[in-house]
Write a protein that holds these residues in place. Structure first.
Motif, PDB file in Angstrom:
ATOM      1  N   VAL A 324     -13.574  28.289 -40.009  1.00  0.00           N
ATOM      2  CA  VAL A 324     -14.211  29.568 -40.776  1.00  0.00           C
ATOM      3  C   VAL A 324     -13.131  29.797 -41.944  1.00  0.00           C
ATOM      4  O   VAL A 324     -13.620  30.027 -43.094  1.00  0.00           O
ATOM      5  N   GLY A 325     -11.881  29.535 -41.553  1.00  0.00           N
ATOM      6  CA  GLY A 325     -11.034  29.877 -42.731  1.00  0.00           C
ATOM      7  C   GLY A 325     -11.172  28.751 -44.007  1.00  0.00           C
ATOM      8  O   GLY A 325     -11.162  29.272 -45.154  1.00  0.00           O
ATOM      9  N   ASP A 326     -11.374  27.753 -43.444  1.00  0.00           N
ATOM     10  CA  ASP A 326     -11.337  26.654 -44.591  1.00  0.00           C
ATOM     11  C   ASP A 326     -12.788  27.005 -45.308  1.00  0.00           C
ATOM     12  O   ASP A 326     -12.844  26.909 -46.511  1.00  0.00           O
ATOM     13  N   ILE A 327     -13.776  27.324 -44.630  1.00  0.00           N
ATOM     14  CA  ILE A 327     -15.258  27.708 -45.528  1.00  0.00           C
ATOM     15  C   ILE A 327     -14.895  28.709 -46.294  1.00  0.00           C
ATOM     16  O   ILE A 327     -15.406  28.855 -47.475  1.00  0.00           O
ATOM     17  N   CYS A 328     -14.140  29.997 -45.884  1.00  0.00           N
ATOM     18  CA  CYS A 328     -13.949  30.856 -46.679  1.00  0.00           C
ATOM     19  C   CYS A 328     -13.154  30.568 -47.974  1.00  0.00           C
ATOM     20  O   CYS A 328     -13.395  30.900 -49.332  1.00  0.00           O
ATOM     21  N   ALA A 333     -12.983  29.472 -53.897  1.00  0.00           N
ATOM     22  CA  ALA A 333     -12.935  28.418 -54.896  1.00  0.00           C
ATOM     23  C   ALA A 333     -14.088  28.290 -55.634  1.00  0.00           C
ATOM     24  O   ALA A 333     -13.990  28.170 -56.778  1.00  0.00           O
ATOM     25  N   ASP A 334     -15.299  28.040 -54.941  1.00  0.00           N
ATOM     26  CA  ASP A 334     -16.582  27.396 -55.518  1.00  0.00           C
ATOM     27  C   ASP A 334     -17.165  28.653 -56.504  1.00  0.00           C
ATOM     28  O   ASP A 334     -17.448  28.490 -57.485  1.00  0.00           O
ATOM     29  N   VAL A 335     -16.863  29.628 -55.801  1.00  0.00           N
ATOM     30  CA  VAL A 335     -17.424  30.909 -56.560  1.00  0.00           C
ATOM     31  C   VAL A 335     -16.514  31.383 -57.747  1.00  0.00           C
ATOM     32  O   VAL A 335     -17.139  31.666 -58.865  1.00  0.00           O
ATOM     33  N   ILE A 352     -14.367  38.598 -48.844  1.00  0.00           N
ATOM     34  CA  ILE A 352     -15.104  38.120 -47.882  1.00  0.00           C
ATOM     35  C   ILE A 352     -14.690  38.939 -46.809  1.00  0.00           C
ATOM     36  O   ILE A 352     -13.702  39.056 -46.484  1.00  0.00           O
ATOM     37  N   GLY A 353     -15.633  39.373 -45.837  1.00  0.00           N
ATOM     38  CA  GLY A 353     -15.305  39.952 -44.503  1.00  0.00           C
ATOM     39  C   GLY A 353     -15.925  39.212 -43.516  1.00  0.00           C
ATOM     40  O   GLY A 353     -16.963  38.942 -43.629  1.00  0.00           O
TER      41      GLY A 353
END
Lengths: 665, 168
Positions: A324-328, A333-335, A352-353
């Motif tokens: 989950v952390g990686d995804i966040c 980064a992408d945004v 992000i929450g």
């Protein structure tokens, strides 16, 4: 929506056509028509069968054969005449021939009786019968006059021949007529059948066309319904599900006990982007974020939704926290990747929450609302932490936050209800350790617990309730000191903290004036402490108010001097009576020569400016020893006394004035 | 068991009323005086046999009570079976025969007819010799039920004044 007249007529027509009774009538009519046509054809066939019977009965052939039978008789008679003798055998043969004619006539007769009775046939039968009778009569008498018999037979047979020809012709004509009638009848049938087929074809074609139209309409309707359903559940700009769809989908997930991670995302400063680059740019940013979320959702068996404005939700089936952390991190980064819109670079960030079903499973009933609330709080935490980051829901943190919020809500009532207690910390003349006054410090007695100021003062400041709080403390403290002074004949002074917010309004002067009047406290015994770290929004106004306060005779002190960056500016522009040196300048005194120098310089400056100096935070003897020579000084600190409830502090000050013999010089 | 037999018997009685055209049943005939008549039967190899009505009655005689297309009232016909007549002349296996009448009428009768339906070559009607005016002296008779139910038998097969039979 008003229907056009064509539409109205169309729908009326459709209504009629689709009604039950109309269908019944149609079916009935069709059945009737088919039945009538079938019956018609059946009757024709019956007619044909009857006609066939007529032809089968061989009436014409019978006549021809009758000719032969007559001929046979004549031949026999002729034989006898030629031979001249009538033998028994001849008689037998003649009788036989007559018998045959007899049977023939009988047969004729039978056919006649079956309904063909044509006059010509009657005549033919009569003449043939005549022949038979004549031969019978002659045979009965034994043929007395054969010549005569012969002559009458010739006449009779001539007659019968003519009659039979007439019969044959009549039969021919009759049969011909039957055939013509048959042909006509069949032609009529053909016409009827053509007409019926034509009608049926028309009917079927219309039905098919109507059906086709109905189907087309039905298909169009289904498409429209699908589109509406889509619109109802989807955001048109990004194509993601909308809030409604999000709630439904998440509800389904949770009902199925699927583990889920919910992320709430907010675009940082979205309003600014819209204002700076325009709403079209804002839309691009939204679509950019939506695409990122959509891809992640697709990769992790989840779904992304746009909840509205710049709020997004991402629901995934992943619950491994590391992942989950990686995804966040990836999302952040992408945004933050730069977008180009109409030649301008646009960069956006997101907060992000994150909350997972695993996390909140224990505490509350798991549902869309509870999970959303957790993710929402995590988002709030992320934003509070400075944005452009992700925060995972923390129960403890939320509990604290809620407690804090409760406190804030209770604060106004607490102030009104007098739950705010005034504690006093003595201020001493450092040389003599004599208490000359006190600083008023507020404590909140809440549910029999003392809430320390650091927990509620900043909250009070944020909510603006600090103003009410400060004034309450001012009143209380002033009253206490004034009363004590009166009753004990002391001259204690009191210092009260005011937040910078107070100095936005001249009302605070009025309040101070009122308090002095109410309490009867001499103005010079009241000091208003103003922290130099607070930012005054309007210097001019603030300065004016400070002067007004001073003009009442009240003193002004600058608190926590040296802790912030604008100390000198304060000295330069503000007219203070006293400075209170922050404990941060005291703390390393024992170890740092630099600290000593600094302190010395500051005190020097202050003295040169005719300011009273109070040193805060003296805790040890050693510190005291270092500071003492830099007199004249006041002191305040744990070394002398910690803040105590008002009455206790006052009593201490009176009963055992602190006298500490300081050794050394 | 008993009941079933009873029911069967009752049914048989009801449904097997002697119809107006029952099957031919054997009968023994007393010789009588016939009018002069003859039926010539020509076998396949050309051998001719001439039968008078009395000669015919020497074969196994049968009786049928039936109506005909020309008789509304049923009559009792006595005669011999065509099949047997043909057999005695070796014509029963030919595919068809040609029957000629005294008045030169002729018809072809297929084997299927005498194989499927009992055809009586009648010589007497109601106990008396069949007269010529009655369509005798030798007439082909088929019981009306058999006639109605047969898909082969037609009116032309009911030969009046039969005079000659030969292979077709």
């Amino acid at each position: 929506m008003k229907l056009g007249s064509a539409q109205k007529n169309g729908s009326r027509l459709t209504y009629v056509l689709s009604s039950g009774w109309f269908s019944s009538v149609c079916i009935l009519t069709l059945t009737l028509i088919c039945g009538l046509v079938g019956q018609n054809v059946h009757l024709t066939i019956e007619q044909l069968e009857r006609n066939k019977k007529v032809f089968d009965s061989q009436n014409v052939r019978g006549a021809y054969v009758a000719f032969l039978d007559v001929q046979r008789i004549l031949k026999k008679v002729q034989e006898a005449l030629a031979y001249g003798e009538l033998t028994d055998e001849w008689q037998r043969e003649l009788n036989a021939a007559n018998d045959m004619l007899f049977v023939r006539v009988e047969n004729f007769y039978t056919v006649q009786e079956q309904g063909l009775s044509l006059p010509a046939s009657d005549a033919a039968v009569k003449s043939l019968r005549h022949v038979v009778d004549v031969v019978d009569a002659a045979a009965a008498e034994g043929f007395p006059d054969l010549e005569k018999t012969w002559e009458s037979l010739l006449l009779l047979t001539e007659q019968s021949r003519q009659d039979m020809m007439a019969h044959i012709d009549a039969i021919h004509r009759f049969e011909s007529k039957l055939l013509s009638e048959q042909l006509e009848a069949v032609k009529r049938k053909r016409n009827t059948i053509w007409a019926t087929l034509g009608g049926l074809m028309l009917f079927a074609s219309s039905a098919l066309l109507l059906l086709r139209r109905e189907i087309a309409a039905s298909v169009a309707r289904r498409h429209a319904e699908a589109r509406i359903a889509h619109l109802a559940f989807h955001d048109s700009l990004t194509g993601l599900g909308n809030r409604l769809s999000f709630q439904e989908q998440l509800g389904v997930w949770l009902d199925q006990d699927q583990p889920a991670t919910l992320m709430f995302l907010d675009i940082d400063g979205f309003k600014t982007i819209n204002d700076t680059h325009g709403h079209a740019a804002g839309d691009i940013v939204l679509q950019h974020v939506a695409q990122i979320l959509r891809e992640i959702a697709d990769n992790h068996h989840g779904f992304a939704s746009r909840l509205g404005g710049d709020e997004f939700a991402l629901t995934l089936s992943v619950t491994d926290m590391r992942k989950v952390g990686d995804i966040c991190e990836q999302i952040l980064a992408d945004v933050s990747k730069c977008l180009v819109f109409e030649g301008e670079d646009i960069i956006s960030h997101t907060s992000i929450g994150v909350a997972t079903t695993v996390q909140i499973a224990g505490a509350v009933e798991l549902g869309v609302d509870s999970l959303s609330r957790a993710a929402d709080f995590a988002l709030y935490a992320a934003k509070s932490a400075g944005r452009r980051c992700f925060k995972i829901y923390d129960e403890v943190l939320e509990a604290k936050y809620l407690a804090r919020r409760n406190m804030v809500e209770e604060l106004p009532d607490a102030i009104a209800n007098g739950e705010m207690e005034v504690f006093l910390q003595p201020k001493v003349r450092m040389a003599t350790s004599e208490t000359y006054g006190f600083e008023a410090l507020v404590r909140w007695r809440r549910n029999d617990l003392l809430v320390p100021p650091k927990d509620f003062v900043s909250t009070a400041e944020e909510s603006g309730q600090i103003i009410e709080l400060d004034r309450s403390v001012l009143r209380q403290a002033s009253q206490i000191i004034a009363d004590f002074n009166k009753s004990h004949g002391t001259q204690f002074s009191i210092s009260v903290n005011f937040s910078a917010l107070q100095f936005n309004s001249t009302r605070c002067c009025t309040v101070i004036k009122d308090v002095l009047a109410e309490t009867g406290l001499p103005p010079e015994l009241l000091t208003i402490e103003l922290t130099e770290t607070t930012e005054l929004t309007n210097w001019d106004r603030a300065t004016g108010i400070i002067r007004a306060i001073q003009s009442l005779g009240v003193r002004i002190a600058i608190d926590d001097f040296g802790a912030g960056f604008s100390s000198l500016a304060y000295l330069r522009t503000t007219f203070a009576n006293e400075i209170k040196i922050d404990r941060s300048l005291i703390v390393n005194l024992e170890t740092s020569e630099r600290s000593r120098f600094l302190l010395d310089s500051v005190i020097d400056i202050a003295h040169n400016l005719d300011l009273e100096v109070t040193v805060e935070g003296v805790e040890t003897q050693r510190q005291l020893q270092i500071v003492l020579p830099m007199e004249p000084l006041n002191g305040q600190g744990y070394f002398w006394s910690k803040p105590l409830p008002a009455q206790e502090a006052l009593q201490n000050a009176v009963q055992s004035p602190v006298q500490i013999q300081v050794s050394g010089g | 068991m008993q009941l079933r037999f009873v029911l069967a018997a009752v049914a048989t009685m009801i449904f097997s009323q002697p119809s107006l055209a029952g099957s031919p049943r054997p009968v023994s005939l007393e010789p009588i005086q016939h009018a002069p008549a003859s039926l010539t039967v020509v076998s396949k190899d050309g051998e001719t046999t001439v039968y008078s009505p009395s000669d015919l009655e020497n074969l196994t005689t049968f009786r049928i009570e039936t109506v005909t297309p020309w008789r509304e009232e049923a009559a009792i016909f006595d005669g011999v079976m065509l099949k047997e007549l043909l057999q005695s002349s070796g014509l029963s296996e030919v595919s068809s025969i040609r029957v000629t009448a005294e008045n030169d009428y002729a018809v072809t009768i297929p084997r299927a007819l005498w194989e499927s339906v009992p055809v009586l070559v009648a010589t007497r009607a109601n106990g008396k010799p069949l007269s010529r005016r009655e369509r005798g002296p030798i007439q082909f008779v088929i019981g009306s039920d058999d006639y109605a139910n047969s898909e082969i038998a037609v009116e032309s097969h009911l030969v009046w004044m039969a005079a000659r039979i030969e292979a077709e």
